[in-house]
Scaffold this motif. Structure first.
Motif, PDB file in Angstrom:
ATOM      1  N   LEU A  34       0.814  -1.210   0.000  1.00 19.81           N
ATOM      2  CA  LEU A  34       0.000   0.000   0.000  1.00 19.81           C
ATOM      3  C   LEU A  34       0.855   1.272   0.000  1.00 19.81           C
ATOM      4  CD1 LEU A  34      -2.988  -0.963   2.310  1.00 19.81           C
ATOM      5  CD2 LEU A  34      -2.971  -0.725  -0.191  1.00 19.81           C
ATOM      6  N   THR A  38      -2.912   3.330  -3.794  1.00 21.51           N
ATOM      7  CA  THR A  38      -4.215   2.697  -3.592  1.00 21.51           C
ATOM      8  C   THR A  38      -4.314   1.403  -4.390  1.00 21.51           C
ATOM      9  OG1 THR A  38      -5.213   4.854  -3.238  1.00 21.51           O
ATOM     10  CG2 THR A  38      -6.704   3.060  -3.820  1.00 21.51           C
ATOM     11  N   GLU A  82     -11.504  -0.067  -2.521  1.00 18.50           N
ATOM     12  CA  GLU A  82     -10.081   0.277  -2.632  1.00 18.50           C
ATOM     13  C   GLU A  82      -9.507   0.517  -1.244  1.00 18.50           C
ATOM     14  OE1 GLU A  82      -9.944   2.444  -6.988  1.00 18.50           O
ATOM     15  OE2 GLU A  82     -10.026   3.690  -5.200  1.00 18.50           O
ATOM     16  N   TYR A  83      -8.240   0.180  -1.104  1.00 22.67           N
ATOM     17  CA  TYR A  83      -7.526   0.360   0.161  1.00 22.67           C
ATOM     18  C   TYR A  83      -6.337   1.282  -0.066  1.00 22.67           C
ATOM     19  CZ  TYR A  83     -10.310  -3.572   1.682  1.00 22.67           C
ATOM     20  OH  TYR A  83     -11.365  -4.388   1.995  1.00 22.67           O
ATOM     21  N   SER A  84      -6.118   2.156   0.891  1.00 24.64           N
ATOM     22  CA  SER A  84      -4.974   3.063   0.834  1.00 24.64           C
ATOM     23  C   SER A  84      -4.509   3.320   2.262  1.00 24.64           C
ATOM     24  CB  SER A  84      -5.354   4.378   0.152  1.00 24.64           C
ATOM     25  OG  SER A  84      -6.400   5.008   0.876  1.00 24.64           O
TER      26      SER A  84
END
Length: 130
Positions: A34, A38, A82-84
């Motif tokens: 990460l 993202t 989504e991951y950030s």
């Protein structure tokens, strides 16, 4: 606001707290990937092929609860998630880089940096008769 358990803060308390938050087999790898930006869940699975879907989901939830990872859900079909890293998660950049560097050295992929040479302290010699 991130929630965390309380600690009996002895000398090693900060290390214990850090390892509780980022320790484990997969959390460090999730954070490492990460750092690049993202990523969607499937992209993380491709980058960490040995992690099961269940474990990846669990660790992402724990990192989100700790305030290190942001989960963005888009209202569309199929749903897109989504991951950030959060700003707090970004503060781990140096820690993750240090872990990577140490691991490269440990695995013999990178020569350790030589310790800086320090000049020996000058000693005064006792002169006889003085």
């Amino acid at each position: 606001m991130a929630r965390h358990k309380s600690y009996d803060c002895s000398a090693g308390c900060p290390v214990s707290a850090t390892l509780d938050v980022i320790g484990g087999k997969w959390k460090g790898l999730i954070l490492y990937h990460l750092l690049e930006g993202t990523l969607r869940f499937g992209e993380l699975r491709k980058r960490i092929p040995d992690v099961t879907q269940r474990m990846l989901t669990q660790h992402l939830r724990e990192l989100e609860e700790s305030g290190l990872v942001h989960r963005q859900v888009y209202a569309q079909v199929p749903p897109r998630v989504e991951y950030s890293l959060t700003p707090q998660g970004q503060t781990l950049r140096g820690v993750i880089a240090a872990l990577k560097s140490w691991g490269e050295t440990y695995l013999g992929r990178k020569a350790p940096k030589p310790a800086p040479e320090r000049a020996a302290p000058k000693r005064r010699l006792a002169v006889a008769g003085r």
